[in-house]
Design an enzyme around this catalytic site. Structure first.
Site, PDB file in Angstrom:
ATOM      1  N   GLU A  93       0.820  -1.216   0.000  1.00  0.00           N
ATOM      2  CA  GLU A  93       0.000   0.000   0.000  1.00  0.00           C
ATOM      3  C   GLU A  93       0.855   1.268   0.000  1.00  0.00           C
ATOM      4  OE1 GLU A  93      -3.717   2.054   0.102  1.00  0.00           O
ATOM      5  OE2 GLU A  93      -3.245  -0.052  -0.226  1.00  0.00           O
ATOM      6  N   ASP A  94       1.945   1.269   0.772  1.00  0.00           N
ATOM      7  CA  ASP A  94       2.697   2.510   0.998  1.00  0.00           C
ATOM      8  C   ASP A  94       4.024   2.602   0.255  1.00  0.00           C
ATOM      9  OD1 ASP A  94       0.674   3.192   2.719  1.00  0.00           O
ATOM     10  OD2 ASP A  94       1.781   2.689   4.546  1.00  0.00           O
TER      11      ASP A  94
END
Length: 211
Positions: A93-94
């Site tokens: 996600e990051d």
């Protein structure tokens, strides 16, 4: 924790990461075999590299968070794949890490678990009407086909609540605490994870009802 190449973090930041890793390692070594400890160390280095230069609202280097999440799960003596998932749960996600690369390096079990946690996080980031909290809990349970996904998510929320004071905006703290009280604490209760349930409730009350 061994560092494969020069870091952009300060010595103070690296000490925080090393201390969090040492706490995790001490817990894991009590019940995990040496070959799996090596896998855990490799995953920790991968996670640290992936989150290089990222910081939390508290000002701490971001990777201290996955380390603390993994440490909470090590307290429960969960398997190596779950601990590795905790270390890498935000990398897709990051950090733009692909599930294929996780599968290649750590196996399909880990990549599928990380994928499950990532999907739950994306739902969590959407605006949740508290009137629909029960429906959301049902959705979370349905998506967490492997209970380890839900355990990582609960540990993630638990550590986020422990560090909630690092968020400067009061309204955001109250929104997160309300969401925790109405969704994640009841989910922990339903799963029988009383240590998470009670701490999530207590931390939420600290924000919502400080008196």
């Amino acid at each position: 924790m061994p560092d494969a190449h020069e870091s952009h973090y300060s010595k103070k930041d690296l000490k925080l990461i090393d201390a969090a890793f040492a706490r995790l390692l001490a817990k894991a070594e009590a019940y995990i075999e040496k070959p799996d400890i090596s896998r855990l160390s490799e995953a920790a280095q991968f996670g640290q590299d992936a989150h290089e230069g990222q910081y939390r609202d508290t000002g701490s280097p971001y990777f201290t968070h996955p380390l603390e999440v993994a440490s909470l799960l090590a307290d429960m003596r969960l398997d190596t794949e779950t601990l590795i998932t905790a270390l890498l749960h935000d990398t897709v996600e990051d950090c733009g890490v692909s599930l294929d690369s996780l599968s290649e390096s750590y196996g399909t079990d880990v990549s599928q678990l990380v994928d499950g946690v990532t999907k739950l996080t994306r739902i969590e980031l959407q605006s949740i009407d508290t009137k629909q909290a029960e429906n959301f809990r049902k959705l979370v349970v349905a998506m967490g086909k492997d209970i380890r996904v839900l355990l990582v998510k609960l540990a993630d929320r638990n550590h986020n609540m422990r560090t909630l004071s690092g968020i400067a905006v009061r309204e955001k703290r109250e929104r997160i605490a309300t969401e925790t009280m109405e969704i994640f604490a009841p989910l922990a209760e339903r799963m029988g994870i009383t240590q998470f349930q009670h701490e999530l409730e207590d931390l939420s009350f600290d924000i919502l009802q400080p008196e």
